[in-house]
Design an enzyme around this catalytic site. Structure first.
Site, PDB file in Angstrom:
ATOM      1  N   ASP A 152       0.929  -1.212  -0.015  1.00  0.00           N
ATOM      2  CA  ASP A 152       0.030  -0.014  -0.114  1.00  0.00           C
ATOM      3  C   ASP A 152       0.754   1.284  -0.067  1.00  0.00           C
ATOM      4  O   ASP A 152       2.102   1.222  -0.523  1.00  0.00           O
ATOM      5  CB  ASP A 152      -0.865  -0.181   1.241  1.00  0.00           C
ATOM      6  CG  ASP A 152      -2.324   0.650   0.917  1.00  0.00           C
ATOM      7  OD1 ASP A 152      -2.228   1.761   0.663  1.00  0.00           O
ATOM      8  OD2 ASP A 152      -3.534  -0.061   0.967  1.00  0.00           O
ATOM      9  N   HIS A 211      -4.083   5.898   2.713  1.00  0.00           N
ATOM     10  CA  HIS A 211      -4.604   4.640   2.436  1.00  0.00           C
ATOM     11  C   HIS A 211      -3.931   3.554   3.125  1.00  0.00           C
ATOM     12  O   HIS A 211      -5.047   2.448   3.676  1.00  0.00           O
ATOM     13  CB  HIS A 211      -4.516   4.543   0.720  1.00  0.00           C
ATOM     14  CG  HIS A 211      -5.141   3.558   0.228  1.00  0.00           C
ATOM     15  ND1 HIS A 211      -4.878   2.275  -0.172  1.00  0.00           N
ATOM     16  CD2 HIS A 211      -6.474   3.643  -0.478  1.00  0.00           C
ATOM     17  CE1 HIS A 211      -5.723   1.758  -0.500  1.00  0.00           C
ATOM     18  NE2 HIS A 211      -6.825   2.416  -0.851  1.00  0.00           N
ATOM     19  N   SER A 536     -11.180  -1.043  -1.639  1.00  0.00           N
ATOM     20  CA  SER A 536      -9.857  -0.870  -1.246  1.00  0.00           C
ATOM     21  C   SER A 536      -9.978  -1.193   0.477  1.00  0.00           C
ATOM     22  O   SER A 536      -9.137  -1.680   1.205  1.00  0.00           O
ATOM     23  CB  SER A 536      -9.115   0.322  -1.180  1.00  0.00           C
ATOM     24  OG  SER A 536      -8.403   0.581  -2.506  1.00  0.00           O
TER      25      SER A 536
END
Length: 750
Positions: A152, A211, A536
């Site tokens: 990520d 994220h 996600s």
């Protein structure tokens, strides 16, 4: 940090653009910055080679270097990464002419320019039936001893979600390293952190996007009490496997994720000894031999590593999936039963319920003038409230109705309204999104409503010369009986890369998910969290659940874990009716796959469909790939002419995808008993109109644990009954007492 910058950080993640990204070094991976030569005509190429014969791992870099054209050896070294575990090959900076010359080498299978891929909870554990000290969390020790590798944007190691209080040291097999420096970085929770997108300004694996911190805490975050965003969704934030270890591999930045970095991260994770790989990122559909995630994942499952990936956010269009390989768990997104409620109230007394995270307490509920953004804008984009598209004279002091879409991020629409002097925003869904509003951290009072509600607002505006409206903020509400519901953005099947494999495999929570965040959104001193949406977010839920199952059943293969997740999935919502999509109609199998994950049932599935890595060889040859293309995936030389090809639907998969023409098709499946030793399962089939099904045998009787039995199923076309339908769906269940082992079936009529 200002609110605008904070929101820009959030949106840069969700709407990341596909542009070039720098590569990075790692242990056992070579990296050189090309500072002394012109890079304007150089691009990064992914080079696949034939498997070297009897060559030591330490000599690979030298071998790969020997393959390069002489023109590359006159200046600084061009090789970016060398790969050792998941593919045979390397990443290198080349000109188009040099790449063409390289491909003339008989040891080189292919050399192609890399692509840039894009990034694709206080309440979700209880929503999924996970309770502290009980059930699956108790039986699996909350994932203790399992290592989840996450590819990520990096991680924020100081967040309390990554506290290691009470956690044991990493297992002895752990072989990774931590690139953080200083105090309070890696610990017994974050046991490894690597950066493969190093730049001159950022060499450590810190999360500069958000994220990665969000997905890592969703998969395996420790309990943090009082988690909330602007006071909403308040509770204890905890990941799916709170006692699992985390290894972060930073392969993405603000601008996306390069293929070379992704392969480097997966290659390193396999060498490090992770048990689960979680990738909330992906690219467009393509053949598996050109898909870096499919290639890396196959290398991972060969080492017994489970791989979970997001399905992508390109729904509700059909055939919009990423990460379609059958050795990957492909995860779509669903809602949970929590709503961050806000209501648009009109001057005629009608109210329309929506969602918004930002709920200011000082916004008066008095009615204000209401205006449609598309009425008198500066350009065609005013309807979408694009930046600088609104006239201040039209919107100042008013509530502005904006439409979603137009390639303008939702929060940026609110900023455009605010910059033009608007008092509040009502955001209506597009027709494709329909009844699926999203809770966002807006920059002004706002509410996101359905498409149908938006049409009603337009009609009201046109019906009176003085339309008015306000927004009522009502906080967090639990208990929406329509949950889980498939989100509009969740990508749908059928698969382009392999239509004979039903994808996605499963859906899980991905709408309005609260998890850890690197920076505070409201400048508070409490630990920062954020609420965002996407596949996600659903992917790390399943990654964490896989970690629980890995602890509970250490002898299960990746395919067995996937089977347990799929065959125990739910097809109904909390209200007991079929799971719906964004249109509020029953969702089809191309949206749900096997259904919504049920972690508790997955821990005791009764039967599993298992697949060994070598079982994929006849499947891959059956896709009409060349020997070289299959060899790229398998990392070994293959002659498909010497392999018994099978149809895609013949793979021992927990679901069926049948491309049905005018002839009957017969397929076999083998199931292994992981339930009681002495048990009998009876088949129940759900047959759609236009198809006939027959099964042999209709009962499976087991006498021991681990015993395998095979059955065959025939699919018979009845074309006269199809009413011009292009597809249909059915199911096959094996039932024994409390066990119901269900396989969804999709039919695509040819």
């Amino acid at each position: 940090m200002t609110k605008v910058v904070q929101f820009s950080l959030l949106l840069a993640l969700i709407l990341v653009l596909s542009v070039s990204l720098a590569s990075a070094a790692s242990q056992n991976l070579e990296f050189t910055e090309l500072e002394d030569e012109d890079q304007s005509n150089l691009s990064t190429y992914i080079v696949h080679v034939r498997k070297p014969q009897v060559i030591q791992s330490d000599d690979l870099h030298t071998f790969y270097y020997s393959l390069l054209p002489e023109s590359t050896k006159t200046t600084n070294q061009r090789i970016v990464f060398t790969y050792r575990n998941v593919v045979n090959g390397f990443a290198v900076k080349l000109t188009p002419e040099e790449a063409k010359a390289l491909q003339q080498n008989e040891e080189v299978v292919s050399a192609r320019p890399e692509k840039i891929l894009s990034l694709h909870t206080t309440h979700t554990p209880s929503f999924l039936g996970l309770q502290q000290g009980l059930g699956l969390w108790k039986g699996s020790n909350s994932g203790k001893g399992v290592i989840i590798g996450i590819l990520d944007t990096g991680i924020s190691p100081f967040h309390p979600s990554f506290s290691d209080e009470g956690m044991p040291s990493p297992p002895a097999k752990w072989n990774g390293i931590c690139e953080f420096t200083g105090k309070r970085t890696c610990n017994n929770k974050i046991i490894g952190a690597r950066n493969f997108v190093k730049t001159k300004n950022l060499t450590l694996p810190f999360d500069d996007v958000g994220h990665g911190t969000h997905t890592a805490s969703t998969a395996a975050g420790r309990p943090v009490q009082g988690a909330n965003v602007y006071g909403n969704a308040n509770g204890t934030a905890v990941g799916m496997a709170p006692d699992a270890h985390i290894a972060m591999y930073k392969v993405c930045g603000l601008v996306g994720c390069s293929e070379s970095a992704i392969l480097a991260g997966m290659d390193t994770a396999v060498d490090d000894g992770v048990d689960v790989l979680s990738l909330s990122l992906g690219g467009p559909s393509g053949p598996f031999f050109e898909d870096p995630i499919a290639l890396g994942a196959f290398g991972a499952i060969q080492k017994g590593i489970f791989v979970s990936c997001s399905a992508a956010n390109s729904g509700p269009a059909y055939s919009s999936l990423s990460n379609e390989a059958p050795w990957i768990l492909t995860v779509g997104a669903s809602s949970i039963d929590r709503t961050i409620m806000a209501t648009a109230k009109l001057g005629n007394g009608k109210e329309y319920v929506g969602q918004s995270v930002f709920q200011p307490k000082d916004f008066a509920p008095s009615l204000l003038p209401l205006v449609y953004a598309g009425a008198n804008g500066n350009n065609n984009f005013s309807v979408f409230c694009a930046p600088e598209s609104l006239n201040r004279s039209d919107v100042e002091g008013k509530v502005v109705l904006c439409e979603d879409g137009g390639f303008v991020p939702r929060v940026f629409k609110g900023k455009a309204v605010k910059d033009a002097g608007g008092a509040a925003m009502i955001l209506m869904n597009s027709v494709l999104e329909d009844f699926n509003p999203i809770a966002d951290v807006h920059v002004l009072p706002a509410v996101h409503i359905s498409y149908e509600a938006g049409l009603a607002l337009k009609e009201y505006i046109n019906s009176t010369s003085t339309p008015t409206a306000t927004i009522l903020f009502e906080g967090t509400v639990i208990g929406n009986l329509l949950a889980p519901q498939v989100t509009s953005f969740s990508s749908r099947g059928p698969s382009k890369a392999s239509p004979g494999i039903l994808k996605p495999d499963i859906i899980g929570p991905g709408l309005n998910i609260l998890a850890a965040w690197p920076v505070s959104l409201d400048n508070s001193t409490t630990p920062p969290f954020n609420i965002i949406s996407g596949t996600s977010m659903s992917c790390p839920h399943l990654s964490g659940i896989a970690a629980l199952l890995k602890n509970s059943h250490p002898d299960w293969s990746p395919a067995a874990i996937k089977s347990a997740i799929m065959t125990t999935a739910s097809q109904v919502n909390l209200g007991g009716t079929p799971i719906l999509d964004q249109r509020l109609v029953p969702a089809d199998v191309f949206a749900t796959g096997a259904g919504h994950v049920n972690p508790v049932k997955a821990n005791d599935p009764g039967l599993v469909y298992d697949i060994e890595p070598n079982d994929y060889i006849p499947y891959l040859c059956g896709l009409n790939y060349t020997d070289r293309e299959v060899g790229v995936i398998l990392q070994q030389r293959v002659r498909c002419s010497e392999v018994n090809h099978i149809a895609e639907a013949e793979l021992n998969y927990p679901s069926f995808s049948i491309l049905l023409g005018n002839t009957t098709q017969l397929y076999t499946r083998t199931v292994a008993n992981v339930g009681p030793a002495n048990s009998t399962y009876t088949a129940e089939i759900g047959v759609p109109v236009g198809v006939g099904m027959s099964l042999s045998p209709a009962q499976l009787t087991f006498t021991e644990v681990g015993q395998k039995l095979t059955y065959s199923v025939s699919f018979i076309p009845f074309s006269e009954d199809r009413d011009n339908h292009t597809f249909a769906q059915g199911s096959l269940k094996w039932v024994s007492g409390k066990y119901s082992v269900r396989s969804p079936i999709s039919f695509i009529f040819l």
